[in-house]
Design a protein around this motif. Structure first.
Motif, PDB file in Angstrom:
ATOM      1  N   SER A   8       0.830  -1.209   0.000  1.00  0.00           N
ATOM      2  CA  SER A   8       0.000   0.000   0.000  1.00  0.00           C
ATOM      3  C   SER A   8       0.863   1.256   0.000  1.00  0.00           C
ATOM      4  CB  SER A   8      -0.925  -0.002   1.214  1.00  0.00           C
ATOM      5  OG  SER A   8      -0.171  -0.142   2.411  1.00  0.00           O
ATOM      6  N   ILE A   9       0.335   2.304  -0.619  1.00  0.00           N
ATOM      7  CA  ILE A   9       1.082   3.557  -0.798  1.00  0.00           C
ATOM      8  C   ILE A   9       0.220   4.737  -0.371  1.00  0.00           C
ATOM      9  CG2 ILE A   9       2.290   5.060  -2.432  1.00  0.00           C
ATOM     10  CD1 ILE A   9       2.579   2.610  -4.273  1.00  0.00           C
ATOM     11  N   ASP A  56      -3.267   4.432  -2.587  1.00  0.00           N
ATOM     12  CA  ASP A  56      -4.214   3.800  -1.672  1.00  0.00           C
ATOM     13  C   ASP A  56      -4.775   4.801  -0.667  1.00  0.00           C
ATOM     14  OD1 ASP A  56      -3.882   0.858  -2.441  1.00  0.00           O
ATOM     15  OD2 ASP A  56      -1.816   1.490  -2.087  1.00  0.00           O
ATOM     16  N   TRP A 115       2.985   5.933 -12.392  1.00  0.00           N
ATOM     17  CA  TRP A 115       2.298   5.120 -11.387  1.00  0.00           C
ATOM     18  C   TRP A 115       2.518   3.636 -11.649  1.00  0.00           C
ATOM     19  CZ3 TRP A 115       1.022   5.905  -6.724  1.00  0.00           C
ATOM     20  CH2 TRP A 115       0.598   7.163  -6.280  1.00  0.00           C
ATOM     21  N   ARG A 163       4.139   1.169  -8.814  1.00  0.00           N
ATOM     22  CA  ARG A 163       3.503  -0.062  -8.334  1.00  0.00           C
ATOM     23  C   ARG A 163       4.411  -1.274  -8.554  1.00  0.00           C
ATOM     24  NH1 ARG A 163      -0.390   0.465  -4.567  1.00  0.00           N
ATOM     25  NH2 ARG A 163      -1.951   2.013  -5.189  1.00  0.00           N
ATOM     26  N   THR A 219       7.435  -1.048  -5.897  1.00  0.00           N
ATOM     27  CA  THR A 219       7.058  -1.298  -4.500  1.00  0.00           C
ATOM     28  C   THR A 219       6.628  -2.743  -4.276  1.00  0.00           C
ATOM     29  OG1 THR A 219       4.810  -0.462  -4.932  1.00  0.00           O
ATOM     30  CG2 THR A 219       6.432   1.101  -4.032  1.00  0.00           C
ATOM     31  N   ALA A 220       6.160  -3.397  -5.323  1.00  0.00           N
ATOM     32  CA  ALA A 220       5.734  -4.790  -5.180  1.00  0.00           C
ATOM     33  C   ALA A 220       6.910  -5.741  -4.962  1.00  0.00           C
ATOM     34  CB  ALA A 220       4.946  -5.221  -6.414  1.00  0.00           C
TER      35      ALA A 220
END
Length: 258
Positions: free
Chosen positions: A2-3, A27, A89, A93, A96-97
């Motif tokens: 989550s961000i 998020d 974006w 994503r 960060t994953a």
């Protein structure tokens, strides 16, 4: 993962709507408002953001307050004059994953009006990379008025940008025109003069003259400001003048900047 998209602002009602609209993929959105008197709070709420209002004397303090209020795994810290495009974006994503690192620098595309200026930024007057994507708890700002330093817990990961074409970093609407750029130089140097006085060390005039000349050469030559023509020269001059003006303000008008 989550961000939270974190925005720290003061009286930015004109620029907040476009900024917040570009943060919709996050998020959560948190807007920190420092002594704002305009409609910024209502605009933030209308975009579904959580609002934290207060009064902080130093830039580092208000940014740390915002970071402390974030509860997600990751934080993306942007300013009200910045826009995050969809292509970026997707990269955020993806990183960060899978990232095992504490923070990542993100590409910044600086605009003066509608002109994208890619080269020549530096010397505390502009940057093309910023460490603004980080794990919660990894980043802490120092207690300074302008361009505060950073303390990190953990290691830096790869730089983020969208596909490697022009215009896929964060769109930073830095200045409206030349006059706006010069007003920013005046604000920055006044704030820096306060930091110098608070630290009890304003430096010497010869040293700051050398810094001025060194920054001009670095921005115009090493950072290829010459590729931007007159704009590159203007940016180099402002970057060079920043430390010299800060010193002179602290030296000649200390009562105005304490």
């Amino acid at each position: 993962m989550s961000i939270t998209a974190l925005v720290v602002a003061r009286d930015e009602a004109a620029r907040l709507p476009a900024c917040l609209a570009s943060l919709a993929p996050a998020d959560a959105i948190l807007v920190v408002l420092d002594r704002s008197t305009d409609a910024s709070a209502a605009i933030a709420a209308a975009h579904g953001a959580r609002v934290l209002e207060g009064a902080w004397a130093l830039e580092g303090e208000r940014r740390n307050a915002g970071i402390a209020a974030c509860t997600t795994d990751w934080v993306l810290e942007v300013d009200a004059d910045e826009r995050v495009p969809p292509e970026l974006w997707a990269a955020i994503r993806a990183v960060t994953a899978r990232s095992a690192h504490a923070f990542h620098r993100v590409r910044i595309d600086n605009y003066v009006g509608e002109r994208l200026i890619l080269h020549g930024w530096g010397g505390s007057f502009g940057t093309t990379l910023k460490p603004i994507l980080f794990r919660r708890g990894a980043k802490r700002w120092r207690a300074q008025r302008v361009h505060p330093g950073l303390d990190w817990t953990g290691a830096q990961g790869a730089t983020l940008e969208g596909e490697r074409i022009t215009g896929v970093g964060i769109r930073h609407e830095l200045d409206r025109d030349i006059s706006d750029m010069l007003r920013r130089l005046d604000r920055y140097s006044s704030a820096k003069a306060g930091d110098l006085l608070a630290a009890g060390d304003i430096g010497s005039l010869p040293d700051n003259i050398r810094r001025c000349l060194s920054r001009i050469l670095k921005c115009y030559v090493a950072r290829r400001g010459y590729k931007e023509g007159g704009w590159g020269l203007l940016i180099a001059l402002c970057a060079g003048l920043f430390p010299l003006l800060s010193h002179l303000k602290a030296r000649l008008e200390p009562e105005r900047h304490r």
